[in-house]
Design a protein around this motif. Structure first.
Motif, mmCIF file in Angstrom:
data_model
loop_
_atom_site.group_PDB
_atom_site.id
_atom_site.type_symbol
_atom_site.label_atom_id
_atom_site.label_comp_id
_atom_site.label_asym_id
_atom_site.label_seq_id
_atom_site.Cartn_x
_atom_site.Cartn_y
_atom_site.Cartn_z
ATOM 1 N N GLU A 127 22.108 36.964 20.509
ATOM 2 C CA GLU A 127 21.813 35.768 21.314
ATOM 3 C C GLU A 127 22.085 34.473 20.563
ATOM 4 O O GLU A 127 22.156 33.401 21.173
ATOM 5 N N ASP A 128 22.274 34.553 19.255
ATOM 6 C CA ASP A 128 22.585 33.353 18.467
ATOM 7 C C ASP A 128 24.078 33.083 18.353
ATOM 8 O O ASP A 128 24.486 32.110 17.707
ATOM 9 N N LYS A 146 24.922 30.810 23.236
ATOM 10 C CA LYS A 146 24.075 29.610 23.195
ATOM 11 C C LYS A 146 24.650 28.501 24.087
ATOM 12 O O LYS A 146 23.898 27.747 24.720
ATOM 13 N N LYS A 147 25.971 28.404 24.128
ATOM 14 C CA LYS A 147 26.626 27.380 24.943
ATOM 15 C C LYS A 147 26.355 27.615 26.430
ATOM 16 O O LYS A 147 26.070 26.685 27.186
#
Length: 390
Positions: free
Chosen positions: A310-311, A316-317
């Motif tokens: 998820e990072d 993230k965008k």
């Protein structure tokens, strides 16, 4: 340009019954929408996958939005509160087979892409493909191979139900057959034969001792007995000469066809050394179905698992853009198998899932989708396009 809403398009798709192999009506509805709502071209491949294409005026990434056109059957229409192929709206819900799984998502993807082109006037970097995919209910990811071969995407967005949350992974699925061969004999003289069912009982008990693989996020690699059948069947006055047990294996990331069968084969070899009469083997189920185009689709039932971090910058965008639109998605993973098994599991394409409605409405009597979910997910898909293409 003939503009219709996601609600109207969802209703049109529901009204075209589309059991696996009979998706032609939905393909026709999608093609009509693509041709009338600003798509640059439409491609229907050998399996019947129906792909609408919008190209930006600058080079950039290619994004495939994947929604399957097929549904599971309705077994008894009389059990439904409202007709399953009429797409009636009651209390803010569209009722019908495929409403939640997943014609609502597919319609919303198509409408969102049309909206995005209209709002940007085509001034974006990249390409959008809306893929109505066949035979997902039979073979998760198999028809999708043809989609990715045609589109060569950088990103894939799966529209399976998620309550508009973001899904970054799933367990995969395999179907494994364990086959025992015995020796036929008249059941009046069973000592002259070898009863394959008795042998299978010992095999099943031994398989239960295998420890499942584990992933911290996806959980256990489940191996569950789901079916057993002797042969001949029915077995009147005959010792069964064959017995086949079917196992559902839920797959984790980085598991291969070889690694999944290895511990089973090792166990079976051990059992055969201990019992000279035992003849047993394990293999993946192979199946094939006929497409509405006349083509045959099929293969081994092995559909890999996948997960992303998820990072990662692209995740993230997307999440940031969803939040810009007032949404607050939870980042989690699907509990079931999707076409992501091909895009992410096989082809290693950056993949995530966002879909309207709840997972537990799929395949149910009185299946429905809320109108508000359709309106929300159109915004979600536009947010994905903005995040990845602007």
């Amino acid at each position: 340009m003939s503009k219709i809403s996601a609600v109207e398009l969802t209703q049109k798709l529901i009204r075209r019954q589309s059991y696996s192999g009979k998706e032609k009506g939905v393909s026709e509805e999608l093609t009509k929408f693509f041709e009338e709502n600003g798509f640059d071209d439409v491609h229907v491949d050998k399996y019947g996958n129906t792909i609408g294409h919008i190209k930006g005026n600058r080079p950039g990434p290619k994004v495939v939005f994947d929604g399957h056109m097929d549904t599971v059957p309705v077994t008894d229409e009389s059990e439904w509160k409202y007709p399953p192929f009429e797409a009636e709206i009651h209390d803010g819900k569209i009722y019908g087979r495929g409403s939640s799984d997943m014609k609502g998502a597919l319609a919303s993807m198509a409408v969102a892409a049309s909206n995005f082109k209209e709002k940007t006037k085509g001034d974006f970097a990249g390409e959008i493909f809306i893929a109505g995919v066949v035979h997902e209910e039979c073979f998760e990811g198999v028809a999708a191979r043809e989609v990715s071969a045609y589109t060569n995407p950088d990103y894939a967005i799966i529209g399976e139900a998620s309550n508009c949350n973001v899904k970054i992974g799933q367990r995969g699925r395999a179907e494994i057959k364990v086959e025992v061969l015995g020796k036929p004999a008249h059941s009046a003289n069973p000592e002259k034969g070898i009863n394959a069912v008795y042998k299978m009982c010992k095999v099943i008990e031994a398989i239960k001792t295998l420890r499942p693989t584990h992933h911290d996020r996806l959980g256990d690699g489940i191996l569950e007995l789901v079916d057993i059948k002797s042969s001949p069947y029915p077995g009147a006055s005959v010792v069964p000469e064959k017995c086949i047990a079917t196992y559902d294996r839920r797959l984790l990331v980085n598991e291969t066809k070889e690694s999944v069968l290895a511990p089973i084969n090792e166990l079976l070899e051990k059992l055969m050394k201990e019992d000279s009469e035992l003849k047993v083997r394990a293999y993946y189920t192979e199946a094939e179905e006929k497409c509405f185009t006349g083509e045959t689709i099929g293969g081994e039932r092995f559909f890999p698992g996948w997960i992303f971090d998820e990072d990662e910058a692209w995740v993230k965008k997307v999440v940031a853009k969803l939040k810009d639109k007032g949404q607050n998605p939870e980042i989690t993973q699907y509990n079931f198998c999707t076409n992501g098994s091909h895009y992410a599991g096989e082809a290693k394409i950056k993949t995530l899932g966002i879909g309207p409605s709840r997972e537990n409405l799929a395949h149910t009597v009185n299946e429905y989708i809320e109108v508000s979910e359709l309106e929300k997910v159109v915004d979600s898909y536009e947010a994905v396009m903005e995040a990845l293409l602007l």
